[in-house]
Write an enzyme that holds these catalytic residues in place. Structure first.
Site, mmCIF file in Angstrom:
data_model
loop_
_atom_site.group_PDB
_atom_site.id
_atom_site.type_symbol
_atom_site.label_atom_id
_atom_site.label_comp_id
_atom_site.label_asym_id
_atom_site.label_seq_id
_atom_site.Cartn_x
_atom_site.Cartn_y
_atom_site.Cartn_z
ATOM 1 N N ARG A 208 -49.778 50.320 -76.376
ATOM 2 C CA ARG A 208 -50.480 51.151 -75.380
ATOM 3 C C ARG A 208 -51.884 50.623 -75.061
ATOM 4 N NH1 ARG A 208 -46.140 51.792 -75.208
ATOM 5 N NH2 ARG A 208 -44.873 53.643 -75.510
ATOM 6 N N SER A 258 -46.019 61.553 -73.259
ATOM 7 C CA SER A 258 -46.484 61.680 -74.649
ATOM 8 C C SER A 258 -47.988 61.866 -74.638
ATOM 9 C CB SER A 258 -46.144 60.419 -75.439
ATOM 10 O OG SER A 258 -44.751 60.346 -75.596
ATOM 11 N N GLU A 349 -53.237 59.661 -75.746
ATOM 12 C CA GLU A 349 -52.761 58.567 -74.884
ATOM 13 C C GLU A 349 -53.141 58.902 -73.437
ATOM 14 O OE1 GLU A 349 -48.597 57.369 -75.534
ATOM 15 O OE2 GLU A 349 -48.456 56.957 -73.381
HETATM 16 C C1 LIG Z 1 -42.118 62.831 -67.983
HETATM 17 C C2 LIG Z 1 -42.919 61.627 -68.392
HETATM 18 C C3 LIG Z 1 -42.317 60.629 -69.140
HETATM 19 C C4 LIG Z 1 -43.042 59.505 -69.552
HETATM 20 N N1 LIG Z 1 -42.414 58.538 -70.280
HETATM 21 C C5 LIG Z 1 -43.111 57.455 -70.683
HETATM 22 C C6 LIG Z 1 -42.478 56.428 -71.445
HETATM 23 O O1 LIG Z 1 -41.285 56.466 -71.746
HETATM 24 N N2 LIG Z 1 -43.250 55.369 -71.837
HETATM 25 C C7 LIG Z 1 -44.571 55.267 -71.507
HETATM 26 O O2 LIG Z 1 -45.206 54.283 -71.893
HETATM 27 N N3 LIG Z 1 -45.182 56.208 -70.774
HETATM 28 C C8 LIG Z 1 -44.498 57.307 -70.357
HETATM 29 N N4 LIG Z 1 -45.129 58.269 -69.609
HETATM 30 C C9 LIG Z 1 -46.559 58.158 -69.303
HETATM 31 C C10 LIG Z 1 -46.868 57.500 -67.927
HETATM 32 O O3 LIG Z 1 -45.778 57.639 -67.064
HETATM 33 C C11 LIG Z 1 -47.197 56.036 -68.086
HETATM 34 O O4 LIG Z 1 -48.333 55.900 -68.892
HETATM 35 C C12 LIG Z 1 -47.457 55.367 -66.732
HETATM 36 O O5 LIG Z 1 -47.361 53.990 -66.897
HETATM 37 C C13 LIG Z 1 -48.790 55.721 -66.098
HETATM 38 O O6 LIG Z 1 -48.842 55.161 -64.802
HETATM 39 P P1 LIG Z 1 -49.580 55.891 -63.599
HETATM 40 O O7 LIG Z 1 -49.520 55.015 -62.411
HETATM 41 O O8 LIG Z 1 -49.058 57.274 -63.414
HETATM 42 O O9 LIG Z 1 -51.064 55.931 -64.150
HETATM 43 P P2 LIG Z 1 -52.175 57.020 -63.809
HETATM 44 O O10 LIG Z 1 -51.862 58.270 -64.556
HETATM 45 O O11 LIG Z 1 -52.398 57.120 -62.355
HETATM 46 O O12 LIG Z 1 -53.438 56.324 -64.476
HETATM 47 C C14 LIG Z 1 -53.473 56.065 -65.867
HETATM 48 C C15 LIG Z 1 -54.677 55.163 -66.150
HETATM 49 O O13 LIG Z 1 -54.455 53.899 -65.514
HETATM 50 C C16 LIG Z 1 -55.567 53.581 -64.689
HETATM 51 N N5 LIG Z 1 -55.109 52.820 -63.520
HETATM 52 C C17 LIG Z 1 -54.145 53.159 -62.629
HETATM 53 N N6 LIG Z 1 -54.034 52.206 -61.698
HETATM 54 C C18 LIG Z 1 -54.954 51.249 -61.999
HETATM 55 C C19 LIG Z 1 -55.337 50.014 -61.393
HETATM 56 N N7 LIG Z 1 -54.763 49.568 -60.277
HETATM 57 N N8 LIG Z 1 -56.301 49.275 -61.988
HETATM 58 C C20 LIG Z 1 -56.916 49.711 -63.116
HETATM 59 N N9 LIG Z 1 -56.610 50.887 -63.721
HETATM 60 C C21 LIG Z 1 -55.637 51.642 -63.163
HETATM 61 C C22 LIG Z 1 -56.171 54.906 -64.287
HETATM 62 O O14 LIG Z 1 -57.536 54.747 -63.909
HETATM 63 C C23 LIG Z 1 -55.983 55.712 -65.566
HETATM 64 O O15 LIG Z 1 -57.034 55.442 -66.456
HETATM 65 C C24 LIG Z 1 -44.403 59.395 -69.188
HETATM 66 C C25 LIG Z 1 -45.009 60.390 -68.397
HETATM 67 C C26 LIG Z 1 -44.277 61.497 -68.001
HETATM 68 C C27 LIG Z 1 -44.940 62.543 -67.145
#
Ligand SMILES: Cc1cc2nc3c(=O)[nH]c(=O)nc-3n(C[C@H](O)[C@H](O)[C@H](O)COP(=O)(O)OP(=O)(O)OC[C@H]3O[C@@H](n4cnc5c(N)ncnc54)[C@H](O)[C@@H]3O)c2cc1C
Length: 355
Positions: A208, A258, A349
């Protein structure tokens, strides 16, 4: 850049003959999977590098704080919102296959939904990303947090990442609390604006974690993923199996996935207790945070409208109308109980924004 003011809190910037709307006092909750949080003082969506640069110029000229948002599936916004500019990367469907020697690379815009990329790969008989089916959010969010599931993570598919280094108002642009794991020459001048290419190794991926978590002044703009030619039916079957598993295991309520990272545990007796109780092997000394939360008897615990899921104890869910305050109080309570009972400090996380 020509600035045109409009009514209704929307400011329009004329950029390369295109209009980009900068909205004021913009509600953020519906842009997150938690569906929690107040408004951003400024908000805009960008769909390519030039729009991103213009938005960051606006941030710099107006001396604003900035937050880059992907799919909003790993964030918790404050109930008071975010006092600065939220730049949301739009999903544009920019995906391109490039063959380099025997490698197959897929070039993707950072705002692309990870789910779209998984489906695109399956459609083109490319194997290597099946494990990611069902993970919400954008490619860039997944790269930043080295998202993973079923023993794989983004490290296993990323070939290189292109990021933009920009001016950052708050001088916490480098997260000094993290160990100084990377000392790349091209990051020495931290406020210089430029595009930088990172190899897989330079991304410094671990559980992570990536270099983009450490250097907050880097915006991921695109990435090349490295995949292999595979059998389309096999890829689809594997994806279906994973979707089935996820449906059985994961809560349906709104959440940010998570909530806590799985902690690294030193004490042998806790590891043995976990292995005996769950019948599972502990990997790299990491114990599932969900198991610890269950062990301290918090499954189903509610504070306000925030609740620990009955299905998966590491999911803090919004049971309808939860506030960020409810979530923070519940999270603090969980941390205290686990610390008191196991001597383990859980770490979120989920990214807190605007606190
Ligand atoms: C139902 C559910 C299931 C999930 N299952 C998993 C799983 O199996 N495995 C897992 O690892 N995660 C899981 N997650 C967590 C999440 O989906 C992941 O962490 C995902 O990769 C986050 O991506 P996001 O685009 O939504 O990030 P965001 O929530 O939009 O942002 C997260 C962070 O990334 C930063 N960020 C976003 N874009 C950029 C960019 N272009 N440059 C720099 N920083 C940036 C943001 O500033 C923030 O700090 C789950 C979440 C949910 C709701």
């Amino acid at each position: 850049m020509l600035k045109l003011k409009e009514k209704g809190g929307v400011e329009r910037l004329l950029i390369f003959k295109k209009f980009m709307n900068i909205q004021k006092n913009f509600p953020l909750a519906s842009f997150t999977t938690f569906n929690i949080g107040g408004p951003a003082s400024f908000f805009c969506e960008v769909s390519d590098e030039s729009e991103l640069i213009e938005a960051l110029d606006y941030v710099e000229k107006n001396n604003l704080k900035v937050f880059v948002l992907g799919g909003g599936s790993n964030v918790l916004f404050n109930d008071d919102g975010f006092d600065g500019m939220v730049i949301k990367l739009k999903d544009t469907n920019f995906l391109k296959i490039e063959k380099v020697g025997s490698d197959i690379l897929v070039n993707c815009w950072a705002g692309e939904r990870l789910g779209n990329i998984v489906n695109f790969c399956a459609k083109n008989s490319l194997t290597g990303l099946e494990w990611a089916v069902g993970i919400p959010g954008s490619l860039s969010g997944a790269i930043r947090g080295n998202a993973g599931a079923y023993g794989y993570d983004m490290k296993s598919v990323v070939e290189k990442v292109k990021a933009f280094g920009y001016f950052c108002k708050d001088n916490s642009s480098v997260n000094e609390s993290e160990n100084d794991r990377c000392n790349l020459e091209h990051l020495k001048n931290k406020n210089e604006k430029k595009f930088i290419l990172f190899s897989n190794k330079e991304c410094d991926f671990s559980y992570r974690f990536s270099i983009f978590k450490k250097y907050k002044n880097l915006v991921i703009v695109s990435a090349f993923l490295k995949l292999k030619k595979g059998d389309r039916n096999q890829i689809k079957n594997q994806m279906e199996e994973i979707i089935k598993k996820r449906r059985e295991k994961l809560p349906k309520e709104k959440s940010a996935g998570s909530f806590f990272e799985n902690p690294k545990v030193e004490k042998k007796e806790i590891i043995l207790r976990f292995e005996k109780d769950s019948g599972k092997k502990c990997h790299n000394q990491r114990i599932p945070a969900g198991w610890l939360i269950e062990e301290v008897g918090l499954r189903g615990k509610k504070i306000g409208r925030a609740k620990i899921s009955e299905e998966h104890a590491n999911f803090l869910v919004n049971s309808g109308g939860a506030t960020a305050k409810d979530v923070i109080m519940l999270s603090s309570f969980v941390k205290m109980k686990v610390r008191n009972e196991f001597g383990i400090q859980l770490k979120e996380e989920v990214q807190y924004v605007g606190f």
